[in-house]
Each structure stands twice: as structure tokens, then as C-alpha cells.
Design an enzyme around this catalytic site. Structure first.
Site, PDB file in Angstrom:
ATOM      1  CE1 TYR A   1      -3.189   4.766  14.371  1.00  0.00           C
ATOM      2  CE2 TYR A   1      -2.021   6.840  14.056  1.00  0.00           C
ATOM      3  CZ  TYR A   1      -3.142   6.145  14.466  1.00  0.00           C
ATOM      4  OH  TYR A   1      -4.226   6.830  14.982  1.00  0.00           O
ATOM      5  CG  HIS A   2      -0.296   8.060   7.564  1.00  0.00           C
ATOM      6  ND1 HIS A   2       0.471   8.426   6.475  1.00  0.00           N
ATOM      7  CD2 HIS A   2      -1.486   8.668   7.395  1.00  0.00           C
ATOM      8  CE1 HIS A   2      -0.228   9.226   5.698  1.00  0.00           C
ATOM      9  NE2 HIS A   2      -1.421   9.394   6.233  1.00  0.00           N
ATOM     10  CG  HIS A   3       1.014   3.891   4.524  1.00  0.00           C
ATOM     11  ND1 HIS A   3       1.724   4.964   4.995  1.00  0.00           N
ATOM     12  CD2 HIS A   3       1.258   3.827   3.185  1.00  0.00           C
ATOM     13  CE1 HIS A   3       2.374   5.527   3.982  1.00  0.00           C
ATOM     14  NE2 HIS A   3       2.115   4.863   2.884  1.00  0.00           N
TER      15      HIS A   3
END
Length: 276
Positions: free
Chosen positions: A150-152
Site C-alpha cells: 500500500y505504501h509503495h
């Protein structure tokens, strides 16, 4: 020392390709919405595909590739942190400019926006982190979390918006994030060459701290925005960014509890049993 500073300042701030930089929609590298969509969609599709199908044993040169990748991003993060700091100081017409770009008076040009563009492209390079984790075998798959993917995936779109929408506060966010990534990729580099530092928790703590710091500085930005005057540029995009940061803070805090707090309690329980 003054000669070193002058040389660094020229190559990182005053060089014509940097000082005269301007973000041009649909012309600057990676600026089109289609490029952004294709990048994120390809990343998510490959991640899903590789996580579901069996993979061969990790190639013997994978550690070398991981070490090179980590070294490159560690040095690039250091470069961006220093360069954006120098650029913001050079380009700021007022002390609060890095916090609040005056609305309708801040075109996306100059050295600060150049390094924001480089930062956006660096987030695409960081997508290779996931591929390297998946190629490391079953152990790598266990390390792959929702937080990581999700972050990337989301941060690519967020960082593009920093430049394209001239989002206020991004110089501060860029410098703090890049500084944390210097330490994070130094940790990954050491792990790749067979040295496992004992300060992994420090990296997670600093990642959480940067989000807390961003909310604190955001309060300053909002005070300027609603305190009269033209307001701050990119406030709508900042709202989206704030929600994204809040979600990351919650996920990092949950990761911290599950990986450190619970482990500490289990260790303490084990010690108590030995004593009894």
C-alpha cells in the site's frame, strides 16, 4: 569548507538545468496521468502475480543486486535531503515559504521543484524493493505486508501531486522522508552483505516520528492558510496527503505493536517463568 559548499550549491541548486527547471504537464518525464496509472497498475499486477505463483530458489547474485539497489537509494536519499534543503533556502522569498506556498503565486519551477520531481521518480525506483523481497523466496513472501504494498503504490501518486499541484509543505516532507530513508536503506544494505544491525526498531520509530512531525508542522501551515492573506497553494491535495499520512501512521503503529511490543511482552513473560 566554503569552497566545498560553493561547489555543492552550484551543482545542486544553481546549475542551469536545475535553477531553470519547470514542471510542464504531459511533457516533463513521468508527468502524464497515463504514465502514473500504468506504473502503479503494473506494480500491483506483478506483485500479485509473483506472490501467488511458486518461484525458484533465490539466485546467488540476488544479495549483490539488493546491496547495489540499497546503496544507490541510500546515496540518492542523502543527495535529495541535502539538495532540497539548499534549494528551499535559496528559493524562499520568505522564511515560511517552505511551509506555505502563496496561493496563485507559486509556479512549479526552480530547484526545489526539480528535486521534488527527482524524489517522485525515486519512488518508482523504490518499487523494486518489492520484487527483490519476492525473489528472495518463501521467507521474503512472509515479510511482504499490506503496509509495504500500500505504501509503495500510493506514495508514487502522492509525490507526483507534490509537484504537479504545487502542494505546500512538500519541501519539509521531502527532506524528512529522504533523511529517514538514508538510515533505512543503510540498514537494508548491511543486511544484504550479511551484517544484521540491531537498530531495525530505530528505523520504524523514525518512520512513525516523521508522520507525527508532519502533522505538527501541518498545524503551522493551516494557521498561515487561515490567518489572512492569499492562503497556501495546493491545500486540497494536502488534505488527501494528510489522510494518506494518517493511514500510514495507523499501519506503522500497528506494525510496531505487533513486531516489538508483543515480542517484548513475550520475552518478559519467558523471563518471569524462568524466575518462578
Amino acid at each position: 569548507m566554503s569552497t566545498l559548499y560553493a561547489t555543492a550549491h552550484y551543482w545542486l541548486v544553481e546549475h542551469p538545468s536545475i535553477s531553470q527547471y519547470e514542471w510542464i504537464p504531459n511533457q516533463s518525464p513521468g508527468s502524464t496521468p497515463l504514465f502514473l496509472f500504468a506504473t502503479v497498475a503494473t506494480y500491483l499486477s506483478l506483485t500479485l502475480l509473483l506472490s501467488l505463483r511458486p518461484l525458484p530458489s533465490p539466485p546467488p547474485f540476488l544479495r549483490l543486486i539488493t546491496a547495489f539497489h540499497s546503496l544507490l537509494l541510500c546515496l540518492l536519499s542523502l543527495l535529495m535531503a541535502v539538495a532540497c534543503t539548499l534549494s528551499a533556502l535559496h528559493q524562499s522569498p520568505t522564511p515560511t515559504w517552505p511551509i506555505c506556498f502563496p496561493a496563485n503565486h507559486t509556479p512549479p519551477r526552480g530547484p526545489t521543484f526539480f528535486w521534488a520531481h527527482v524524489f517522485y521518480l525515486s519512488k518508482i525506483a523504490e518499487l523494486l524493493d518489492t520484487l527483490l523481497i519476492l525473489l528472495s523466496g518463501a521467507r521474503g513472501r512472509r515479510r511482504l505486508t499490506l503496509l509495504h504494498v500500500y505504501h509503495h503504490a500510493a506514495v508514487v501518486a502522492v509525490c507526483r501531486a507534490w509537484v504537479s499541484e504545487r502542494q505546500s509543505l512538500f519541501p519539509v516532507a521531502l527532506v524528512t522522508n529522504a533523511a529517514v530513508h538514508v538510515l533505512m536503506y543503510a540498514y537494508y544494505l548491511l543486511c544484504a552483505i550479511g551484517i544484521r544491525p540491531r537498530w531495525k526498531r530505530v528505523v520504524t520509530d523514525l518512520q512513525i516520528l516523521q508522520f507525527v512531525f508532519s502533522f505538527a508542522v501541518s498545524g503551522w501551515m493551516l494557521r498561515i492558510h487561515f490567518g489572512g492573506g492569499p492562503g497556501c497553494e495546493g491545500i486540497r491535495v494536502w488534505c488527501v496527503n494528510a489522510v494518506f499520512n494518517a493511514s500510514l501512521l495507523a499501519l506503522f503503529a500497528d506494525f510496531h505493536v505487533n513486531n516489538y511490543a508483543k515480542r517484548k511482552r513475550l520475552a518478559e513473560d519467558g523471563d518471569n517463568k524462568k524466575i518462578s
